[in-house]
Design an enzyme around this catalytic site. Sequence first.
Site, mmCIF file in Angstrom:
data_model
loop_
_atom_site.group_PDB
_atom_site.id
_atom_site.type_symbol
_atom_site.label_atom_id
_atom_site.label_comp_id
_atom_site.label_asym_id
_atom_site.label_seq_id
_atom_site.Cartn_x
_atom_site.Cartn_y
_atom_site.Cartn_z
ATOM 1 N N SER A 144 26.767 66.324 58.406
ATOM 2 C CA SER A 144 26.989 66.145 56.972
ATOM 3 C C SER A 144 25.672 65.806 56.267
ATOM 4 O O SER A 144 24.701 66.560 56.372
ATOM 5 C CB SER A 144 28.059 65.080 56.751
ATOM 6 N N GLU A 238 36.301 73.564 54.431
ATOM 7 C CA GLU A 238 35.529 72.459 53.859
ATOM 8 C C GLU A 238 34.763 72.933 52.643
ATOM 9 O O GLU A 238 34.264 74.067 52.592
ATOM 10 C CB GLU A 238 34.596 71.828 54.883
ATOM 11 N N HIS A 268 35.660 69.426 57.769
ATOM 12 C CA HIS A 268 34.291 68.920 57.756
ATOM 13 C C HIS A 268 34.015 68.071 59.007
ATOM 14 O O HIS A 268 34.792 67.185 59.366
ATOM 15 C CB HIS A 268 34.112 68.077 56.496
#
Length: 309
Positions: A144, A238, A268
């Site tokens: 991320s 996502e 995600h």
Amino acid sequence: MSRQQRDALDALLRSAPRTETPPTPEEQRDAFASALTRPAPEGVATRRTVLGGRPALELEPDTASGPGRLLYLHGGGYLVGSPDTHAGLAGELARRAGLRALSLDYRLAPEHPFPAAVDDGLAAYRELLSTGTDPRDLVLAGDSAGGGLSVATLLAAREAGLPQPAAAVLFSPWADLTLAGESIRSKEGADPIFTEADVRAYADLYVGAGDRAAPLASPVFADLAGLPPLLVQAGANEVLLDDAVRLAGRAGAADVEVTLEVGPGLPHVYQLHYGRLDEADAALDRAARFLTARLGAGHPDAGRLAPVR
């Protein structure tokens, strides 16, 4: 998706910085830690240390052999997360790859906005090199925001004249803080974790009134020439999908070796669900093989770069 996985995703959703009466950063960090913390896997010893002037968690699997090292940068929108919350994911990747790892506790926004995280990533990378780690034996990984930060760290290292590592793995990288990717809108209904407003709130706290298209904030807009081989993994469900796709495309256009994997129906950073989700285990196995296959091979430009300063 199991009930346990759904509960974890729901808890993560509650930790996102909603724009309506948002919780404090500390409340968000506590919620995130409660939702997602997994301890280091069995067979992975941990030790507190310092790297580049910042706290770090050393993870040493009993499978580790040889000089290979992994520098891991955790996710959390530059606002939440820590080496403790990600000890499981970083340790699992290290265990499968047989690598000693260091997970960096870089500074978080809003107390420490951009470019503090990049400065910390570069300082950690520089110290690893200056204390004797051969860049051919060093790999990076992040998820991320930590995925975007991994690329930003590589770019900062390149600009500082430092040699590149052997490879990097990026799990669902957040690489565009301008939110220009079409999936920010088109995947909002499919994403079980984030909305466009959530992601924008993270960007507001990290960059504020700064330039969100700056290459070290949004590496999807950077010149990626000279970076090491990259493996980019993302889920099809996502809002950050296009960050991964466009980052991989830009790397390929810059003559960087890049592999992009998009998991159908997956959320995600689905790798967090290793041991519960077959796709997560398979993805981590592929990531481990990608890293170990490139260790020791070196980067073709390494010999032409300036020595570590």
